[in-house]
Write a protein that holds these residues in place. Structure first.
Motif, PDB file in Angstrom:
ATOM      1  N   LEU A 137       0.827  -1.226   0.076  1.00 46.90           N
ATOM      2  CA  LEU A 137       0.104   0.121  -0.065  1.00 46.90           C
ATOM      3  C   LEU A 137       0.884   1.228  -0.011  1.00 46.90           C
ATOM      4  CD1 LEU A 137      -2.769   1.457  -0.027  1.00 46.90           C
ATOM      5  CD2 LEU A 137      -2.610   1.013   2.512  1.00 46.90           C
ATOM      6  N   TYR A 138       2.178   1.159   1.054  1.00 41.07           N
ATOM      7  CA  TYR A 138       2.827   2.640   0.628  1.00 41.07           C
ATOM      8  C   TYR A 138       3.438   2.758  -0.546  1.00 41.07           C
ATOM      9  CZ  TYR A 138       6.787  -0.601   1.565  1.00 41.07           C
ATOM     10  OH  TYR A 138       7.480  -1.626   1.494  1.00 41.07           O
ATOM     11  N   GLU A 139       3.835   1.596  -1.061  1.00 41.32           N
ATOM     12  CA  GLU A 139       4.251   1.918  -2.634  1.00 41.32           C
ATOM     13  C   GLU A 139       3.510   2.248  -3.553  1.00 41.32           C
ATOM     14  OE1 GLU A 139       7.564  -1.695  -2.516  1.00 41.32           O
ATOM     15  OE2 GLU A 139       5.734  -2.170  -3.212  1.00 41.32           O
ATOM     16  N   TYR A 140       2.133   1.815  -3.433  1.00 43.69           N
ATOM     17  CA  TYR A 140       1.068   2.189  -4.461  1.00 43.69           C
ATOM     18  C   TYR A 140       0.858   3.700  -4.156  1.00 43.69           C
ATOM     19  CZ  TYR A 140      -3.324   2.302  -6.955  1.00 43.69           C
ATOM     20  OH  TYR A 140      -4.332   2.851  -7.941  1.00 43.69           O
ATOM     21  N   TRP A 154       7.136   7.249  -7.206  1.00 46.76           N
ATOM     22  CA  TRP A 154       7.461   6.120  -7.306  1.00 46.76           C
ATOM     23  C   TRP A 154       8.369   6.272  -8.424  1.00 46.76           C
ATOM     24  CZ3 TRP A 154       7.669   1.337  -5.128  1.00 46.76           C
ATOM     25  CH2 TRP A 154       8.158   0.555  -6.031  1.00 46.76           C
ATOM     26  N   GLN A 155       9.728   5.463  -8.297  1.00 45.99           N
ATOM     27  CA  GLN A 155      10.866   5.387  -9.258  1.00 45.99           C
ATOM     28  C   GLN A 155      11.353   3.917  -9.100  1.00 45.99           C
ATOM     29  OE1 GLN A 155      13.764   8.178  -8.083  1.00 45.99           O
ATOM     30  NE2 GLN A 155      12.280  10.042  -8.362  1.00 45.99           N
ATOM     31  N   ARG A 205      13.273   5.862  -2.750  1.00 47.07           N
ATOM     32  CA  ARG A 205      13.821   6.230  -1.606  1.00 47.07           C
ATOM     33  C   ARG A 205      12.869   6.402  -0.524  1.00 47.07           C
ATOM     34  NH1 ARG A 205      18.325  10.714   0.385  1.00 47.07           N
ATOM     35  NH2 ARG A 205      18.923   9.796   2.120  1.00 47.07           N
ATOM     36  N   PHE A 206      12.572   5.542   0.301  1.00 51.81           N
ATOM     37  CA  PHE A 206      11.362   5.640   1.209  1.00 51.81           C
ATOM     38  C   PHE A 206      12.262   6.133   2.748  1.00 51.81           C
ATOM     39  CE2 PHE A 206       7.529   4.348  -0.803  1.00 51.81           C
ATOM     40  CZ  PHE A 206       8.262   3.451  -1.605  1.00 51.81           C
ATOM     41  N   VAL A 215       4.436   6.858   5.178  1.00 50.53           N
ATOM     42  CA  VAL A 215       5.410   6.284   4.286  1.00 50.53           C
ATOM     43  C   VAL A 215       5.244   6.640   2.896  1.00 50.53           C
ATOM     44  CG1 VAL A 215       6.932   4.356   3.484  1.00 50.53           C
ATOM     45  CG2 VAL A 215       5.941   4.676   5.975  1.00 50.53           C
ATOM     46  N   GLY A 216       4.157   6.579   2.077  1.00 47.02           N
ATOM     47  CA  GLY A 216       3.946   6.727   0.797  1.00 47.02           C
ATOM     48  C   GLY A 216       4.149   8.086   0.576  1.00 47.02           C
TER      49      GLY A 216
END
Length: 423
Positions: free
Chosen positions: A181-184, A192-193, A198-199, A379-380
């Motif tokens: 979910l945090y990536e989305y 998003w890369q 870099r989170f 985070v996202g």
């Protein structure tokens, strides 16, 4: 001359006619075709097919009609379509009504939860009817179109119900992309890369004191939020509230350990200074001692910091003091949101202005449920801090525990973020 003997079927033996080459004797019966000279037009012999060789596929005839190719886009669109929406009433951490949204796609079933007001509990069947009609068949990966449809279909419903629907579809979109979910959320926010993304995990902020009860006259008892106060006691807030901010830690796990240690030490300080009744916690997990003003409340936390020997890593911030300094911070309070798209817009404004983002659940619908989406949103969206209540009560710890899982998934070891966290 050389002599060759060739075995054939049968039992007789005959000799070949004399020739200039080597003599060949045949054992057995020999047909006339074998003695006939080889023809120039005869096809070459076909070698035997070995058992492990795969025969070539037949070439399709020009007259045979070929099937039309299936569009990959259409198949992907079907895989991401919302198939089913279920809205049910559940109970939150304060024994109040809450709404749980369940969204089904070809990739699975996801859920999201939010608290409702007491007057909205009977509207769940109507929310179910409207949401199902508005969302079925929509692309779960088109978040803005989904949020627009939710606003049009449920414009007069509570923001909490709309946010739960939006969040559930957002989770469904993450599953269709095979992403966390945090990536989305980072993808929706334009951060998003791929593997190069870099989170950075946010710092934890704990609501540890308040709403406190302002002293008025001779009062000996402490009253928690929501309890009936004695006649001599002043009502709760707008009295002092204090939050605990943890920083200068090597990892989120270490920051959480520091915050929990100071919180437990603060409990002992409040018990010693204000009595056992003051250790009762509010809905946000903070203690509610009777104090004269905000500086006195902050002094209790300062004393706990010194006793825990964490003065370098923990900072006490009064809510009123934090509001004065709000010009340099962008606070994303989930209690005022009705969709994920609104959260993306606020985060975009903070990024354009160069302001650090703080995700908070102060009094929001997600603050009294065990839904941990606030951690993924923080985070996202690249938030610098997450304020999700005190390290007490499971509805608050669910958010912090999710950050521990994300930290483990990203492979952040203890002490590995010290350079990144120097803000």
């Amino acid at each position: 001359q050389a002599v060759s003997i060739v075995a054939t079927s049968g039992e007789t033996m005959s000799a070949a006619a004399p020739s200039q080459g080597p003599k060949v004797f045949y054992i057995g019966k020999r047909s006339a075709a074998a003695d006939a000279p080889a023809s120039a037009e005869a096809p070459p012999p076909v070698p035997p097919q070995l058992p492990w060789e795969v025969p070539p596929l037949p070439v399709p005839s020009a007259e045979r009609p070929r099937p039309a190719p299936v569009s990959v886009f259409v198949e992907e669109r079907r895989r991401r379509s919302v198939l089913r929406v279920v809205v049910r009433e559940v109970v939150d951490a304060c024994s109040g009504p809450a709404v749980e949204v369940e969204v089904t796609t070809a990739c699975g079933v996801v859920r999201a939860c939010a608290s409702l007001g007491a007057s909205e509990a009977g509207s769940v069947p109507e929310i179910q009817r409207r949401a199902s009609a508005a969302l079925r068949g929509l692309d779960a990966a088109d978040q803005r179109s989904v949020d627009t449809a939710i606003a049009e279909a449920l414009g007069n419903c509570s923001a909490a119900a709309r946010f739960a629907l939006s969040l559930a579809v957002c989770r469904a979109g993450a599953t269709t992309h095979r992403m966390a979910l945090y990536e989305y959320v980072a993808k929706l926010a334009g951060r998003w890369q791929g593997m190069e993304t870099r989170f950075v995990l946010p710092w934890p902020r704990f609501h540890v004191l308040g709403p406190c009860i302002a002293l008025e006259g001779d009062v000996s008892a402490s009253v928690c939020e929501g309890a009936a106060a004695p006649a001599a006691a002043a009502p709760p807030l707008p009295g002092p509230e204090v939050v605990l901010s943890v920083h200068r830690s090597g990892s989120f796990r270490e920051a959480l350990e520091v915050g929990v240690e100071v919180y437990q030490t603060l409990r002992a300080v409040v018990r010693r200074e204000c009595g056992q009744d003051a250790c009762n916690v509010t809905e946000r997990g903070g203690f509610a001692p009777r104090v004269a003003d905000e500086p006195q409340a902050v002094s209790l936390l300062d004393q706990a910091r010194r006793e825990a020997k964490r003065t370098e890593q923990v900072r006490a911030v009064g809510i009123q003091e934090g509001r004065k300094a709000a010009a340099g911070v962008c606070t994303l309070d989930l209690s005022g949101l009705a969709s994920v798209s609104e959260a993306l817009e606020v985060a975009g404004v903070a990024a354009l202005e160069g302001l650090p983002l703080v995700v908070a659940t102060r009094g929001s619908a997600a603050d009294t449920t065990a839904d941990d989406a606030a951690a993924d949103l923080a985070v996202g969206l690249g938030a610098s801090e997450l304020e999700a209540g005190a390290p007490c009560r499971m509805e608050h710890l669910a958010k912090y525990n999710q950050l521990l899982r994300i930290e483990e998934e990203l492979g952040f070891a203890r002490g590995a973020l010290s350079a990144v966290r120097a803000r």
